[in-house]
Design a protein around this motif. Sequence first.
Motif, PDB file in Angstrom:
ATOM      1  N   VAL A  29       0.807  -1.199   0.064  1.00 24.36           N
ATOM      2  CA  VAL A  29      -0.016  -0.029  -0.037  1.00 24.36           C
ATOM      3  C   VAL A  29       0.982   1.145  -0.156  1.00 24.36           C
ATOM      4  CG1 VAL A  29      -1.607   1.267   1.332  1.00 24.36           C
ATOM      5  CG2 VAL A  29      -1.918  -1.205   1.283  1.00 24.36           C
ATOM      6  N   LEU A  30       0.585   2.151  -0.781  1.00 26.04           N
ATOM      7  CA  LEU A  30       1.133   3.593  -0.831  1.00 26.04           C
ATOM      8  C   LEU A  30       0.271   4.727  -0.059  1.00 26.04           C
ATOM      9  CD1 LEU A  30       3.277   5.774  -1.342  1.00 26.04           C
ATOM     10  CD2 LEU A  30       2.308   5.830  -3.765  1.00 26.04           C
ATOM     11  N   LEU A  31       0.391   5.363   0.926  1.00 28.00           N
ATOM     12  CA  LEU A  31      -0.415   6.283   1.415  1.00 28.00           C
ATOM     13  C   LEU A  31       0.127   7.724   1.124  1.00 28.00           C
ATOM     14  CD1 LEU A  31      -0.995   5.089   4.943  1.00 28.00           C
ATOM     15  CD2 LEU A  31      -2.508   4.556   3.349  1.00 28.00           C
ATOM     16  N   LEU A  32      -0.745   8.401   0.452  1.00 26.47           N
ATOM     17  CA  LEU A  32      -0.362   9.862   0.072  1.00 26.47           C
ATOM     18  C   LEU A  32      -1.334  10.622   0.365  1.00 26.47           C
ATOM     19  CD1 LEU A  32       0.378   9.510  -3.967  1.00 26.47           C
ATOM     20  CD2 LEU A  32       1.981   9.969  -2.080  1.00 26.47           C
ATOM     21  N   LYS A  39      -0.547   9.871   8.795  1.00 25.89           N
ATOM     22  CA  LYS A  39      -0.258   8.638   8.045  1.00 25.89           C
ATOM     23  C   LYS A  39       0.395   7.836   8.814  1.00 25.89           C
ATOM     24  CE  LYS A  39       1.449  10.982   4.565  1.00 25.89           C
ATOM     25  NZ  LYS A  39       1.260  12.450   5.099  1.00 25.89           N
ATOM     26  N   SER A  40       1.514   8.311   9.494  1.00 23.97           N
ATOM     27  CA  SER A  40       2.316   7.292  10.253  1.00 23.97           C
ATOM     28  C   SER A  40       1.389   6.638  11.520  1.00 23.97           C
ATOM     29  CB  SER A  40       3.668   7.862  10.673  1.00 23.97           C
ATOM     30  OG  SER A  40       4.492   8.726   9.643  1.00 23.97           O
ATOM     31  N   VAL A  41       0.808   7.479  12.042  1.00 24.72           N
ATOM     32  CA  VAL A  41       0.134   7.143  13.213  1.00 24.72           C
ATOM     33  C   VAL A  41      -0.932   6.198  12.996  1.00 24.72           C
ATOM     34  CG1 VAL A  41      -1.599   7.895  15.012  1.00 24.72           C
ATOM     35  CG2 VAL A  41       0.215   9.333  14.564  1.00 24.72           C
ATOM     36  N   LEU A  42      -1.737   6.268  11.769  1.00 26.45           N
ATOM     37  CA  LEU A  42      -2.816   5.349  11.184  1.00 26.45           C
ATOM     38  C   LEU A  42      -2.134   3.941  10.979  1.00 26.45           C
ATOM     39  CD1 LEU A  42      -3.273   4.365   8.149  1.00 26.45           C
ATOM     40  CD2 LEU A  42      -3.578   6.710   7.843  1.00 26.45           C
ATOM     41  N   VAL A  43      -0.722   3.816  10.340  1.00 29.68           N
ATOM     42  CA  VAL A  43      -0.240   2.746  10.202  1.00 29.68           C
ATOM     43  C   VAL A  43       0.104   1.961  11.580  1.00 29.68           C
ATOM     44  CG1 VAL A  43       1.804   1.465   9.104  1.00 29.68           C
ATOM     45  CG2 VAL A  43       0.589   3.540   7.726  1.00 29.68           C
ATOM     46  N   LYS A  44       0.633   2.461  12.363  1.00 24.89           N
ATOM     47  CA  LYS A  44       1.198   2.049  13.828  1.00 24.89           C
ATOM     48  C   LYS A  44      -0.105   1.589  14.376  1.00 24.89           C
ATOM     49  CE  LYS A  44       3.920   2.669  17.899  1.00 24.89           C
ATOM     50  NZ  LYS A  44       4.896   3.612  18.415  1.00 24.89           N
ATOM     51  N   GLU A  45      -1.314   2.430  14.461  1.00 27.30           N
ATOM     52  CA  GLU A  45      -2.536   1.901  15.028  1.00 27.30           C
ATOM     53  C   GLU A  45      -2.844   0.705  14.325  1.00 27.30           C
ATOM     54  OE1 GLU A  45      -5.305   5.106  15.239  1.00 27.30           O
ATOM     55  OE2 GLU A  45      -4.120   6.095  17.061  1.00 27.30           O
ATOM     56  N   ALA A  46      -2.953   0.590  12.995  1.00 27.07           N
ATOM     57  CA  ALA A  46      -3.214  -0.615  12.347  1.00 27.07           C
ATOM     58  C   ALA A  46      -2.720  -1.710  12.938  1.00 27.07           C
ATOM     59  CB  ALA A  46      -3.407  -0.433  10.919  1.00 27.07           C
ATOM     60  N   ALA A  47      -1.527  -1.478  13.088  1.00 30.19           N
ATOM     61  CA  ALA A  47      -0.462  -2.818  13.373  1.00 30.19           C
ATOM     62  C   ALA A  47      -0.685  -3.140  14.617  1.00 30.19           C
ATOM     63  CB  ALA A  47       0.936  -2.289  13.403  1.00 30.19           C
ATOM     64  N   ALA A  48      -1.003  -2.214  15.697  1.00 30.18           N
ATOM     65  CA  ALA A  48      -1.587  -2.588  17.303  1.00 30.18           C
ATOM     66  C   ALA A  48      -2.977  -3.373  16.930  1.00 30.18           C
ATOM     67  CB  ALA A  48      -1.821  -1.428  18.140  1.00 30.18           C
ATOM     68  N   GLU A  49      -3.830  -3.078  16.141  1.00 31.66           N
ATOM     69  CA  GLU A  49      -5.273  -3.821  16.226  1.00 31.66           C
ATOM     70  C   GLU A  49      -5.054  -5.130  15.566  1.00 31.66           C
ATOM     71  OE1 GLU A  49      -8.147  -0.931  14.373  1.00 31.66           O
ATOM     72  OE2 GLU A  49      -7.612   0.615  15.693  1.00 31.66           O
ATOM     73  N   ILE A  50      -4.309  -5.322  14.103  1.00 35.21           N
ATOM     74  CA  ILE A  50      -4.117  -6.626  13.646  1.00 35.21           C
ATOM     75  C   ILE A  50      -3.381  -7.350  14.549  1.00 35.21           C
ATOM     76  CG2 ILE A  50      -2.807  -7.659  11.766  1.00 35.21           C
ATOM     77  CD1 ILE A  50      -3.250  -4.880  10.338  1.00 35.21           C
ATOM     78  N   ALA A  51      -2.385  -6.902  15.450  1.00 37.17           N
ATOM     79  CA  ALA A  51      -1.870  -7.965  16.267  1.00 37.17           C
ATOM     80  C   ALA A  51      -2.716  -8.130  17.542  1.00 37.17           C
ATOM     81  CB  ALA A  51      -0.602  -7.187  16.902  1.00 37.17           C
TER      82      ALA A  51
END
Length: 413
Positions: A29-32, A39-51
Motif C-alpha cells: 500500500v502507498l499512502l499519499l 499517516k504514520s500514526v494510522l499505520v502504527k495503530e493498524a499494526a496494534a489492532e491487527i496484532a
Amino acid sequence: MNTVPASLTPYAAKELLTFINSTPAKRSVLLLGPPGIGKSVLVKEAAAEIAGASGRILVEYKRQRFEGISLEEVYNRPDRYFVFVDLRLTETEPVDLMGRPITVSVAGRKQLVYHPPQWAVLLNEVPGILFLDELTNVQRPDVLAAAYKLIQDKAAGFTAFHPDVHVVTAGNSPEESSLANLLPAPLLNRVYRIAVEPPRVHQWIRWMSVNSRKCDEKVFAYLLRFPDDFCRVPREGETLEGYPTPRSYTFLAQDLVKAVEAGLDGSAIRTLCLAALGSEVGEKVFAFWQNPVPSYEEMLDDPAMFNRLGIDERYIAVVVIGQGLTSGVRAVAEKCRPAADIPRARALVRPQALSAVDLLETVAGQSKEYLSLLWFIIANRLDAPWNAALYLELCAHSDVVMDVYSAVGDLLR
C-alpha cells in the motif's frame, strides 16, 4: 470527467488498510497525503489492532532492540509476536535495506552473498508490518531502487519476508512538498495507492481525548470555533515558518499544559503558539486562549451568565465547565475504594450531574456543538467507569443532553 481520486480520512484509511492486511495477498500500500495529518500514526495503530485481533503481542523494532522484550525471546517464540518496523527512507543507505555483501567460502569457492539486516531477519520469521515512510521524498536513485524491491518482491536482498508481512509506504505529492518526486508508473501499478486527507476536527479531538490524556482543551475549543484553521499546508512547499496541521496542534495541545505548569508567562506562551502554527493562526490561537470567562461555580449559580458571553468566550466557558464538572467527579472517584462498577459510579456522581443540568441545557440552547466539546473533555479527563457513569447520569436527567450525546457518534465518522 473527474480524475481526482477519492481520498479517505486517516480513520477510514486505517479501516481499509486493515482489510487489505486480512487478504491472503496482503498487497503493498502507498499512502499519499499532506504532511502532518496522521499517516504514520494510522499505520502504527493498524499494526496494534491487527496484532491484537490475531492474539499476538505487538513489538516495535527500534534500533536493534525492543522495549521490555529481548530479541532472543522473539526469535524463540515467533508465534507470540507481531513486529512493526518503521524505516524513514530519507535516513537510510542501500545496505540498510538490502543487506551488506560479504564473502563466504563454500566447497573451496569464494562467493559473495548478502548479509541481511536484523529487521529483515525478524520479518523473515515473524508476521508484521514493514512501514517505509517518506518514499516520495527520497532523492537517491540507489535508495529508491532498494525500496522498490522491498515493495515489489517483499524481500530484502535474498531474504524473503514471512507470508504474513505487509509492506506499507507513505509519502507526499509534489504539490505538498518541494522535495517530493513522482514515482515510476510500473511501481504504482503494483501497489494500492490510497489518498489520505486530514481528519475531521471532531475525529482528531476524539483521538486526542483517548490518546493524549494531558492536553489543553482550549485548543479543542478553538478548532471547533475555527475549523478552517485545522490544516493549512503552504502552497509554496518551502517555508521557514510553522503552519497548522493535526500534528502541530497535537504538539501544541500537549505542550501548553506543560508550559502553564512550568509557570511560563504570556509572552513565552504566545511564542509557543506562533512556533507551532505560524504567525497568523498562532496569534489567533493565543488571543483565543487568553479570553477571560467566569468560573464554573459562578456559572452554576447563574446559568444565564453563559448567554451574556461573546461567542469566543462561550467556547472557553465550555472548557471551564468541563474542567469543573470532571474535577468534582474525580474527587469522588479518588475516595472510592474498591473501584466502582458503572451502577455504583452513577449513584456517586448523581449530585454532580444534577447540579450541572440547568447550566448544560442553557449551554445547549446557544449551540448543541458546545455539548459536543464537553463530551470530548469528559472523555479526556475521566477514566472508565466514571466517564460512562457521568454520561449516563446527564442523559438520564436531561433530554436535551441525551439528544446531543446520541448524535456525537455521527460526528466521528
